[in-house]
Design an enzyme around this catalytic site. Structure first.
Site, PDB file in Angstrom:
ATOM      1  N   GLU A   1       0.836  -1.193   0.000  1.00  0.00           N
ATOM      2  CA  GLU A   1       0.000   0.000   0.000  1.00  0.00           C
ATOM      3  C   GLU A   1       0.876   1.250   0.000  1.00  0.00           C
ATOM      4  O   GLU A   1       1.945   1.278   0.610  1.00  0.00           O
ATOM      5  CB  GLU A   1      -0.913   0.007   1.230  1.00  0.00           C
ATOM      6  CG  GLU A   1      -1.954  -1.093   1.128  1.00  0.00           C
ATOM      7  CD  GLU A   1      -2.975  -1.095   2.250  1.00  0.00           C
ATOM      8  OE1 GLU A   1      -4.115  -1.490   1.988  1.00  0.00           O
ATOM      9  OE2 GLU A   1      -2.644  -0.719   3.391  1.00  0.00           O
TER      10      GLU A   1
ATOM     11  N   GLY B   1       6.999  -1.263   6.165  1.00  0.00           N
ATOM     12  CA  GLY B   1       8.410  -1.638   6.168  1.00  0.00           C
ATOM     13  C   GLY B   1       9.307  -0.690   6.933  1.00  0.00           C
ATOM     14  O   GLY B   1       8.916   0.412   7.318  1.00  0.00           O
TER      15      GLY B   1
ATOM     16  N   CYS C   1       1.545  -1.697  15.775  1.00  0.00           N
ATOM     17  CA  CYS C   1       1.522  -1.473  14.325  1.00  0.00           C
ATOM     18  C   CYS C   1       0.983  -2.696  13.586  1.00  0.00           C
ATOM     19  O   CYS C   1       1.467  -3.811  13.794  1.00  0.00           O
ATOM     20  CB  CYS C   1       2.924  -1.141  13.833  1.00  0.00           C
ATOM     21  SG  CYS C   1       3.010  -0.883  12.053  1.00  0.00           S
TER      22      CYS C   1
ATOM     23  N   CYS D   1       6.815  -6.149   7.438  1.00  0.00           N
ATOM     24  CA  CYS D   1       7.889  -5.531   8.223  1.00  0.00           C
ATOM     25  C   CYS D   1       8.327  -6.518   9.287  1.00  0.00           C
ATOM     26  O   CYS D   1       7.512  -7.262   9.828  1.00  0.00           O
ATOM     27  CB  CYS D   1       7.389  -4.250   8.891  1.00  0.00           C
ATOM     28  SG  CYS D   1       8.670  -3.325   9.763  1.00  0.00           S
TER      29      CYS D   1
ATOM     30  N   CYS E   1       6.555  -3.865  15.938  1.00  0.00           N
ATOM     31  CA  CYS E   1       6.195  -2.915  16.987  1.00  0.00           C
ATOM     32  C   CYS E   1       4.778  -3.249  17.461  1.00  0.00           C
ATOM     33  O   CYS E   1       3.900  -3.553  16.647  1.00  0.00           O
ATOM     34  CB  CYS E   1       6.271  -1.488  16.462  1.00  0.00           C
ATOM     35  SG  CYS E   1       7.954  -1.065  15.923  1.00  0.00           S
TER      36      CYS E   1
END
Ligand code: SAH
Length: 354
Positions: free
Chosen positions: A91, A160, A118, A111, A115
């Site tokens: 995206e 990412g 996220c 990614c 975290c």
């Protein structure tokens, strides 16, 4: 399969043309067509001879992300779902009038940083994007929106971790900077990172230096470890030391991003610690009240709480702004980028269950 030139910088394209027996100067013409006009078909490059166009088309291709979906938010933000050559999806987001026009670009499919707040992290890392796929997002979005001839900003804040895909990211920035293409000045580019230290040190000596944003999110090592797992490897204090040494042009500042999580990292003590930690760094703080999502075990603080935190920093002399989340209604806001295509990867299906 013809050789892809989307990931070639101008010098590489010149060399590839020469290797095929063509004069190098055609590279500049081709670059202008691809980047300034958004052309991806040699047939349309009308200042090249018919014969050359045919020869180029049989030897080379210009791989370009394909727009599968485009969603427009009520605030004008546009989220693009793009498909890559191997059918992986990413995206990218267009954010209008901030006051400039901004493209928020991905550097990886998924990614690896995970975290805690996220959604992209829930996907895990599927693969790195190539330099051509990173710069290609800008080409495609600018073409779709009719902005190829305008000045715009680029933030590497999509899916990412850019410093986890260092070489391709920096190459993409060099390609986008080329005067024969879009000539995007590095001053218009912001790279956002959790602080992958060795790569951050490398970045400090880049000739083409983007603005730097560091995702801090916490004020103690323990708290940051819990939110940003890579802190175990590259700790808060080390990152702040690297930030202190980071070369800054006149009047430029490092941005520290700080996602506010209700009752977790938004207390008065956090504000006090943050002021102390940032004391002698030329910086500003960008507070991002959490964008909530199913599967994220944190909540967004009230506006009053956000305001109190912001005031505590600003009263202590820290430059602070609160990020207005754009495109929340279409899940285009920070940390909400995740590919929800029909053919989900196992990681994506797992993330959807969370
Ligand atoms: N990997 C890079 C760039 C991507 S994200 C980085 O971490 O900096 C851009 C910003 O959005 C980061 O500061 C990230 O921590 C933040 N973010 C992630 N999830 C979020 C969420 N749910 N709400 C608000 N901000 C979020």
């Amino acid at each position: 399969m013809p050789t892809d030139i989307a990931s070639m910088d101008l010098q590489e394209l010149e060399a590839a043309l020469q290797a095929g027996g063509h004069p190098a100067y055609h590279a500049r013409q081709i670059y202008a067509w691809i980047y300034r006009k958004g052309v991806t078909d040699f047939e349309q490059m009308t200042d090249l001879s018919r014969q050359l166009r045919a020869e180029l088309a049989s030897t080379f291709r210009i791989s370009t992300p394909v727009v599968l979906e485009k969603e427009v938010s009520e605030d004008g933000t546009v989220k693009f779902l793009l498909e890559l050559e191997d059918r992986r999806r990413i995206e990218s987001v267009f954010i209008p009038d901030t006051p400039s026009q901004t493209f928020c670009v991905s550097t990886q499919v998924g990614c690896a940083m995970k975290c805690g707040f996220c959604l992209t992290g829930k996907m895990g890392l599927l693969r790195n994007l190539t330099a051509g796929e990173i710069s290609g997002q800008v080409r495609v979005l600018a073409r779709e929106l009719g902005l190829l001839a305008t000045k715009f900003n680029i933030v590497l804040m999509g899916m990412g971790e850019p410093l986890h895909n260092y070489d391709n990211t920096m190459k993409a920035l060099r390609m986008l900077n080329d005067e024969h293409g879009l000539a995007v000045s590095p001053r218009r580019v912001t790279l956002s990172t959790v602080g992958v230290l060795p790569a951050l040190e490398r970045l400090a000596s880049e000739p083409l230096m983007p603005n730097l944003a560091i995702s801090l999110h916490a004020t103690t090592e323990d708290q940051r470890e819990a939110l940003v797992p890579v802190n175990r490897k590259y700790g808060l204090i080390e990152i702040l030391d690297a930030a202190r040494r980071f070369p800054l042009k006149r009047r430029n500042r490092i941005t520290f991003e700080y996602v506010l999580l209700n009752g977790v990292n938004d207390t008065p003590e956090d504000a006090r610690r943050l002021v102390r930690l940032l004391g002698n760094i030329r910086c500003k703080v960008n507070l991002i009240p959490l964008n909530e999502a199913a599967g994220i075990g944190f909540s967004r603080p009230s506006d009053a709480r956000v305001d109190k935190f912001a005031r505590a920093l600003s009263n202590a002399g820290v430059i602070v702004s609160v990020r207005k989340s754009r495109g929340r209604d279409i899940r285009a806001a920070c940390g909400q980028l995740i590919v929800e295509g029909k053919e989900k990867s196992p990681a994506q299906s797992a993330a959807a269950l969370l």
